[in-house]
Design a protein around this motif. Structure first.
Motif, PDB file in Angstrom:
ATOM      1  N   GLU A 290     109.034  61.758  45.658  1.00  0.00           N
ATOM      2  CA  GLU A 290     109.700  60.556  46.081  1.00  0.00           C
ATOM      3  C   GLU A 290     110.392  59.735  44.939  1.00  0.00           C
ATOM      4  OE1 GLU A 290     110.470  59.035  49.063  1.00  0.00           O
ATOM      5  OE2 GLU A 290     109.160  60.611  50.057  1.00  0.00           O
ATOM      6  N   SER A 291     111.712  59.537  45.086  1.00  0.00           N
ATOM      7  CA  SER A 291     112.219  58.928  43.903  1.00  0.00           C
ATOM      8  C   SER A 291     111.603  57.542  43.594  1.00  0.00           C
ATOM      9  CB  SER A 291     113.819  58.745  44.208  1.00  0.00           C
ATOM     10  OG  SER A 291     113.856  58.044  45.502  1.00  0.00           O
TER      11      SER A 291
ATOM     12  N   ILE B 293     114.281  74.774  47.425  1.00  0.00           N
ATOM     13  CA  ILE B 293     113.487  73.729  47.533  1.00  0.00           C
ATOM     14  C   ILE B 293     112.731  73.904  48.867  1.00  0.00           C
ATOM     15  CG2 ILE B 293     115.109  72.196  46.406  1.00  0.00           C
ATOM     16  CD1 ILE B 293     116.177  71.066  48.904  1.00  0.00           C
ATOM     17  N   LYS B 294     112.942  74.933  49.638  1.00  0.00           N
ATOM     18  CA  LYS B 294     112.147  75.237  50.883  1.00  0.00           C
ATOM     19  C   LYS B 294     111.313  76.292  50.737  1.00  0.00           C
ATOM     20  CE  LYS B 294     115.307  72.408  52.764  1.00  0.00           C
ATOM     21  NZ  LYS B 294     115.008  71.054  53.159  1.00  0.00           N
TER      22      LYS B 294
ATOM     23  N   VAL C  84     122.967  62.375  44.418  1.00  0.00           N
ATOM     24  CA  VAL C  84     121.683  62.855  44.715  1.00  0.00           C
ATOM     25  C   VAL C  84     120.674  62.100  44.104  1.00  0.00           C
ATOM     26  CG1 VAL C  84     120.394  65.100  44.713  1.00  0.00           C
ATOM     27  CG2 VAL C  84     122.954  65.152  44.846  1.00  0.00           C
ATOM     28  N   ARG C  85     119.363  62.219  44.565  1.00  0.00           N
ATOM     29  CA  ARG C  85     118.575  61.184  44.095  1.00  0.00           C
ATOM     30  C   ARG C  85     117.789  61.368  42.493  1.00  0.00           C
ATOM     31  NH1 ARG C  85     118.715  61.009  49.479  1.00  0.00           N
ATOM     32  NH2 ARG C  85     118.045  59.246  50.683  1.00  0.00           N
TER      33      ARG C  85
ATOM     34  N   HIS D 239     119.417  75.264  46.573  1.00  0.00           N
ATOM     35  CA  HIS D 239     119.102  74.534  47.870  1.00  0.00           C
ATOM     36  C   HIS D 239     118.026  75.603  48.390  1.00  0.00           C
ATOM     37  CE1 HIS D 239     118.992  73.246  52.046  1.00  0.00           C
ATOM     38  NE2 HIS D 239     119.056  71.964  51.250  1.00  0.00           N
TER      39      HIS D 239
ATOM     40  N   GLN E 191     112.105  68.785  49.400  1.00  0.00           N
ATOM     41  CA  GLN E 191     113.431  68.207  49.033  1.00  0.00           C
ATOM     42  C   GLN E 191     113.110  67.929  47.578  1.00  0.00           C
ATOM     43  OE1 GLN E 191     113.254  64.618  51.842  1.00  0.00           O
ATOM     44  NE2 GLN E 191     114.994  65.448  52.543  1.00  0.00           N
ATOM     45  N   LEU E 192     114.161  67.391  46.898  1.00  0.00           N
ATOM     46  CA  LEU E 192     114.010  66.884  45.663  1.00  0.00           C
ATOM     47  C   LEU E 192     114.447  65.564  45.386  1.00  0.00           C
ATOM     48  CD1 LEU E 192     117.130  67.002  43.995  1.00  0.00           C
ATOM     49  CD2 LEU E 192     116.508  69.523  43.777  1.00  0.00           C
TER      50      LEU E 192
HETATM   51  N1  LIG Z   1     112.543  59.987  50.243  1.00  0.00           N
HETATM   52  C1  LIG Z   1     112.943  61.170  49.114  1.00  0.00           C
HETATM   53  C2  LIG Z   1     114.307  61.729  49.939  1.00  0.00           C
HETATM   54  C3  LIG Z   1     114.556  63.051  49.029  1.00  0.00           C
HETATM   55  C4  LIG Z   1     115.918  63.489  49.553  1.00  0.00           C
HETATM   56  O1  LIG Z   1     116.468  63.019  50.662  1.00  0.00           O
HETATM   57  N2  LIG Z   1     116.433  64.510  48.866  1.00  0.00           N
HETATM   58  C5  LIG Z   1     117.587  65.166  49.011  1.00  0.00           C
HETATM   59  C6  LIG Z   1     118.478  65.185  47.898  1.00  0.00           C
HETATM   60  S1  LIG Z   1     119.127  63.579  47.583  1.00  0.00           S
HETATM   61  C7  LIG Z   1     117.385  66.641  49.412  1.00  0.00           C
HETATM   62  O2  LIG Z   1     116.382  67.165  48.738  1.00  0.00           O
HETATM   63  N3  LIG Z   1     118.012  67.129  50.368  1.00  0.00           N
HETATM   64  C8  LIG Z   1     118.021  68.519  50.913  1.00  0.00           C
HETATM   65  C9  LIG Z   1     117.253  68.871  52.026  1.00  0.00           C
HETATM   66  O3  LIG Z   1     116.801  67.866  52.632  1.00  0.00           O
HETATM   67  O4  LIG Z   1     117.396  70.031  52.424  1.00  0.00           O
HETATM   68  C10 LIG Z   1     113.280  60.517  47.812  1.00  0.00           C
HETATM   69  O5  LIG Z   1     113.453  59.465  47.833  1.00  0.00           O
HETATM   70  O6  LIG Z   1     112.833  61.258  46.921  1.00  0.00           O
END
Ligand SMILES: N[C@@H](CCC(=O)N[C@@H](CS)C(=O)NCC(=O)O)C(=O)O
Length: 218
Positions: free
Chosen positions: A72-73, A46-47, A20-21, A43, A59-60
């Protein structure tokens, strides 16, 4: 000055543990020796509109310090690198090249990896995924071959270890379920070098610890 705060998941499925980022942000904090706090989220949280005010795509990770809130990571890792010491070269040209490689990791390498993960993880039981896989692998293989050539016999992408290596290694780690990185011994060694850094080990351990806490019976 209060400690920066990032968000991370309280729990994730097995395939995502360690990937996870938030690991990228944690790793950057550890490299520069910056203490930080983590707000753990479920989860569904985050929505929500509240979270989307920080991360418009639901997202996170997110990041906040006394001056700025970010998503953005890559942007988060850059911010941590800019506020701390040791993740960016001192000279302007070197910093521009580090930014270039960080963007290459996220914009030229990660999308192809994501194509494969979409097939192997998120849609693995779909018929179309089976049909799509060979072309996704071939495109990625070509990209990794080019990256391997660019890295050559160097230890890191451009001189000393920078935030660009941190993000590139984090991106390549997402292929741990395949042998695609191992096809290039210099890339495999590069990822292993990144993962061997004490800052990465600490970041990963703290990331995993959040999930372990959850598993302890009440
Ligand atoms: N481009 C974004 C991507 C963020 C991302 O994909 N986060 C994932 C976790 S690694 C997330 O929140 N996934 C849950 C979802 O999309 O519902 C970044 O690099 O921060």
């Amino acid at each position: 000055m209060s400690a920066p705060v990032i968000t991370a998941f309280r729990q994730v499925p097995g395939f995502a543990k360690g990937l996870v980022r938030d690991v990228r942000a944690r790793w950057a904090f550890e490299e520069v020796g910056q203490p930080y706090e983590v707000r753990l989220l479920e989860h569904p949280e985050i929505k929500t509109q509240e979270h989307r005010a920080l991360q418009p795509f639901g997202q996170l990770p997110t990041y906040s310090d006394d001056e700025v809130e970010l998503f953005e990571s890559g942007a988060i890792a850059l911010r941590i690198a800019e506020r701390g010491e040791g993740l960016l070269p001192a000279d302007e040209a070197g910093r521009a090249r580090a930014t270039q490689w960080l963007i290459a990791a996220l914009n030229s390498v990660e999308p192809m990896i994501f194509d494969l993960i979409a097939v192997d993880v998120f849609n693995k039981d779909e018929e179309w995924a089976k049909l799509r896989r060979p072309s996704a692998v071939e495109a990625l293989r070509t990209r990794l071959g080019d990256l391997s050539k660019a890295l050559g016999g160097s230890e890191w992408l451009d001189g000393d270890f920078t935030v660009a290596d941190l993000i590139m290694v984090a991106v390549l780690r997402q292929l741990r379920h395949t042998d695609l990185v191992a096809e290039h011994p210099n890339l495999a060694a590069y990822v292993a070098r990144g993962e061997a850094r004490p800052a990465f080990q600490k970041a990963l351990a703290d990331h995993m610890a959040a999930f372990a806490e959850e598993a302890v019976p009440a």
